[in-house]
Design a protein around this motif. Sequence first.
Motif, PDB file in Angstrom:
ATOM      1  N   THR A  79       0.802  -0.842   0.664  1.00 16.41           N
ATOM      2  CA  THR A  79      -0.110  -0.586   0.309  1.00 16.41           C
ATOM      3  C   THR A  79       0.838   1.277   0.308  1.00 16.41           C
ATOM      4  O   THR A  79       0.330   2.225  -0.670  1.00 16.41           O
ATOM      5  N   PHE A  80       2.021   1.231   0.963  1.00 15.79           N
ATOM      6  CA  PHE A  80       2.902   2.392   1.248  1.00 15.79           C
ATOM      7  C   PHE A  80       4.060   1.923   0.457  1.00 15.79           C
ATOM      8  O   PHE A  80       4.839   1.376   1.403  1.00 15.79           O
ATOM      9  N   THR A 104       6.968  11.720   5.378  1.00 13.65           N
ATOM     10  CA  THR A 104       5.680  10.771   5.309  1.00 13.65           C
ATOM     11  C   THR A 104       5.827   9.114   5.363  1.00 13.65           C
ATOM     12  O   THR A 104       7.358   8.470   4.618  1.00 13.65           O
ATOM     13  N   LYS A 106       4.079   5.470   5.850  1.00 11.35           N
ATOM     14  CA  LYS A 106       2.730   4.918   5.553  1.00 11.35           C
ATOM     15  C   LYS A 106       1.572   6.235   5.864  1.00 11.35           C
ATOM     16  O   LYS A 106       0.655   6.044   6.191  1.00 11.35           O
ATOM     17  N   ASP A 107       1.304   7.029   4.622  1.00 13.12           N
ATOM     18  CA  ASP A 107       0.619   8.074   4.808  1.00 13.12           C
ATOM     19  C   ASP A 107       0.568   8.816   5.902  1.00 13.12           C
ATOM     20  O   ASP A 107      -0.762   9.813   6.168  1.00 13.12           O
ATOM     21  N   THR A 109       1.805  12.431   7.840  1.00 12.05           N
ATOM     22  CA  THR A 109       2.948  12.955   7.122  1.00 12.05           C
ATOM     23  C   THR A 109       3.107  13.885   8.976  1.00 12.05           C
ATOM     24  O   THR A 109       2.156  14.219  10.106  1.00 12.05           O
TER      25      THR A 109
END
Length: 174
Positions: A79-80, A104, A106-107, A109
Amino acid sequence: MTKWTIDQSHSSVGFEVKHMMVSKVKGQFDAYTAEVEAADLADLTSAVVSFKFDVASINTRNEDRDNHLKSADFFDVETFATIDFTSTSITKDGDDYKLTGDLTIKDVTKPVTFTVEFGGKGTNPWGVDVYGFEAEAKINREEFGLTWNAALETGGVLVGKDVKIKVELELNPA
């Protein structure tokens, strides 16, 4: 502003974290990019810096651990795929610099400040200017959604919260 490129064979991106509260696990990202634009690398305060680490390239010299770090328990590379950093300010701090920006993972920040040491300037055998820098920051991995852990029978936890990130770059004009 001049664009500068990384000499991949003379640069590295590493990290370290406490293991079982008594030792450290060190690792690196084997694939990464950095973009640096500056009027003059002898004075970083005018620079704009960004990094991108390919999380699937994580390497701690242990395949099982690396696979666990790539899983949803930690980085969730499906996903990341990357860890990203973009500078927001650079200030002089004695002989060093404070490089602040948005990191940032894993989404998530968060602002992070790297201490940057200027390693020096040289000219390679082909007449190209070469600049060296070392940057280090410490983050709390749990603030970025990296919360997996295991309690130890003797007290404490398997993986420490604090992670040191160390970026060593050798730069050439693009």
